[in-house]
Design a protein around this motif. Structure first.
Motif, short mmCIF file in Angstrom:
data_model
loop_
_atom_site.label_atom_id
_atom_site.label_comp_id
_atom_site.label_asym_id
_atom_site.label_seq_id
_atom_site.Cartn_x
_atom_site.Cartn_y
_atom_site.Cartn_z
N PRO A 28 0.82 -1.22 0.00
CA PRO A 28 0.00 0.00 0.00
C PRO A 28 0.85 1.27 0.00
O PRO A 28 1.93 1.31 0.61
CB PRO A 28 -0.80 -0.12 1.30
CG PRO A 28 -0.88 -1.60 1.56
CD PRO A 28 0.44 -2.15 1.08
N LYS A 62 3.48 -3.01 -9.12
CA LYS A 62 3.67 -4.43 -8.80
C LYS A 62 5.05 -4.94 -9.22
O LYS A 62 5.54 -5.93 -8.67
CB LYS A 62 2.60 -5.27 -9.51
CG LYS A 62 1.20 -5.10 -8.96
CD LYS A 62 0.23 -6.00 -9.73
CE LYS A 62 -1.18 -5.93 -9.17
NZ LYS A 62 -2.10 -6.80 -9.96
N ASN A 368 -5.43 4.24 -1.64
CA ASN A 368 -5.25 2.79 -1.75
C ASN A 368 -6.55 2.08 -2.12
O ASN A 368 -6.53 0.99 -2.69
CB ASN A 368 -4.68 2.22 -0.45
CG ASN A 368 -3.21 2.56 -0.29
OD1 ASN A 368 -2.38 2.25 -1.15
ND2 ASN A 368 -2.86 3.22 0.80
N THR A 369 -7.69 2.71 -1.82
CA THR A 369 -8.97 2.16 -2.25
C THR A 369 -9.05 2.12 -3.77
O THR A 369 -9.60 1.18 -4.36
CB THR A 369 -10.14 3.01 -1.69
OG1 THR A 369 -10.08 2.99 -0.26
CG2 THR A 369 -11.48 2.46 -2.14
N ASP A 372 -7.24 -0.89 -4.91
CA ASP A 372 -8.03 -2.10 -4.64
C ASP A 372 -9.12 -2.27 -5.69
O ASP A 372 -9.34 -3.38 -6.20
CB ASP A 372 -8.67 -2.02 -3.24
CG ASP A 372 -7.65 -2.07 -2.12
OD1 ASP A 372 -6.52 -2.56 -2.36
OD2 ASP A 372 -7.97 -1.62 -1.01
N THR A 375 -7.43 -3.38 -9.07
CA THR A 375 -6.87 -4.75 -9.04
C THR A 375 -7.97 -5.80 -8.92
O THR A 375 -7.80 -6.94 -9.38
CB THR A 375 -5.86 -4.91 -7.90
OG1 THR A 375 -6.48 -4.54 -6.66
CG2 THR A 375 -4.64 -4.04 -8.12
N GLU A 376 -9.11 -5.42 -8.34
CA GLU A 376 -10.24 -6.34 -8.23
C GLU A 376 -11.15 -6.29 -9.44
O GLU A 376 -12.16 -7.01 -9.50
CB GLU A 376 -11.05 -6.02 -6.96
CG GLU A 376 -10.29 -6.29 -5.66
CD GLU A 376 -10.97 -5.68 -4.45
OE1 GLU A 376 -12.12 -5.18 -4.59
OE2 GLU A 376 -10.37 -5.71 -3.36
#
Length: 388
Positions: A28, A62, A368-369, A372, A375-376
């Motif tokens: 994060p 990443k 960071n949301t 998320d 990535t989801e």
């Protein structure tokens, strides 16, 4: 925010502000205080209003090896206001609203002056962690540690320094949470259809990967008058989503039985698509997209970012005899300092759809949301407001 609120009393001085720092791959981001140095010759310091998360940010976040570098300040789709300018800068002044673009455009070299290229000779595009004209950083953390730049922009900071060759003065009346989308992905996809492929009315398109760029290709192809737009994606939810951007047919590779995607597309189209766009960044998808092109004139446009060392292999006789062509397309073939203004006008004229790409908006503290959500696979573009 009123762009004119930027005060010149900070010009020539370091600025302390908040930035989201990527300290380790895949971990994060950490919001910390950073020091942003004043701009040098040919540079501009800007206050970021809002920024959006692009898949390229996630890819490099990443990645454990170069071209990724840590600690770094990511972010490259943004809108900001000029706080101060360095020596030799005449294109913008304090208070101007600007869009940073990762692709340099000096406006002077043979390539920038030609309609055939958007690859600047004077400032070649490279994945460098430094400023454009000298290999140094304008960022340090509270402990004095150097922080790396990202794609010459680093918009996940309240203030950043960008070379003038990476800045486009924009119309301040355009909503900033829409204008920021033009900094990379949406422009890349739309431009790939309009400028790289030059899609003609009535043609058939196949798009491999319906993320933000792939759907932008669909939007660009729609603007060009494409008759049939085939979307290819493993996520079945993209079938309905794609319809918003002009996708007429959908192929899920997981539902093709014993047939390859290219066999399905060739059967659907009676010989293959006129234009195929690879928006995933995978060697196997590139080859399947090439196989899906119609012989004689089919064209494959590569947009996906794979690992830099990935090698492609094609049968030489097929390449020679098929009549197909392959081309890469960086930033959709667009010239930042002229073509972005055209896309802005098409948006304001309600021709180009940008609103549909924004699926989420968050405050800077919740950055960071945004990672998320992407990535989801839950968002196309998440806009991050720096100081809403």
């Amino acid at each position: 925010m009123d762009g004119k609120s930027c005060s010149s009393n900070t010009a020539g001085k370091p600025i302390r502000c908040k930035a989201a720092i990527a300290r380790k791959p895949g971990e994060p981001l950490v919001i910390e205080e950073v020091i942003v140095a004043p701009p040098k010759h040919g540079e501009v310091r800007i206050k970021i209003i809002c920024t959006s998360l692009c898949h390229s940010d996630v890819t490099l976040w990443k990645l454990k090896d170069p071209p990724a570098n840590f600690p770094t300040i990511l972010g490259h789709e943004a809108v900001g206001v000029v706080e101060s300018v360095g020596e030799g800068v005449h294109e913008v002044v304090e208070g101007d609203t600007v869009i940073p673009i990762f692709l340099p455009d000096c406006g002077e070299c043979i390539d920038c002056l030609s309609e055939k290229s958007n690859l600047c000779t004077k400032f070649p595009f490279k994945l460098s962690p430094w400023m454009e004209r000298e290999e140094t950083s304008r960022f340090t953390d509270a402990n004095g540690e150097t922080l790396y730049h990202f794609l010459s922009i680093s918009s996940f900071s309240e203030y950043t320094v960008v070379d003038i060759v990476h800045l486009v003065k924009t119309d301040p009346t355009i909503p900033t949470n829409r204008a920021c989308l033009l900094g990379c992905g949406i422009s890349t996809g739309v431009g790939a259809a309009l400028k790289t492929a030059k899609v003609e009315a009535g043609t058939t398109i196949a798009i491999f990967g319906l993320g933000g760029i792939g759907l932008a290709v669909a939007e660009g192809s729609r603007l060009c008058g494409a008759k049939r737009i085939i979307g290819v994606d493993l996520n079945q939810d993209k079938c309905e989503l794609g319809k918003k951007f002009g996708v007429t047919d959908f192929v899920n590779p997981g539902n093709c039985g014993d047939k390859t995607v290219s066999q399905v597309i060739i059967e659907m189209t009676g010989g293959g698509a006129d234009y195929c766009f690879e928006c995933v960044g995978m060697k196997s998808v590139v080859h399947e997209a090439y196989s899906s092109c119609r012989k004689g004139w089919g064209k494959l446009v590569m947009l996906g970012y794979d690992h830099p060392d990935t090698m492609l292999s094609f049968n030489s006789f097929e390449l020679l005899s098929s009549g197909k062509s392959i081309t890469g397309s960086i930033f959709g073939g667009l010239k930042p300092k002229s073509d972005i203004r055209i896309l802005e006008k098409r948006y304001m004229d309600k021709e180009l759809r940008l609103d549909e790409f924004v699926t989420h908006e968050v405050d800077f503290k919740d950055i960071n949301t945004a990672f998320d959500l992407m990535t989801e696979g839950k968002s196309l573009r998440c806009v991050i407001w720096m100081n809403k």
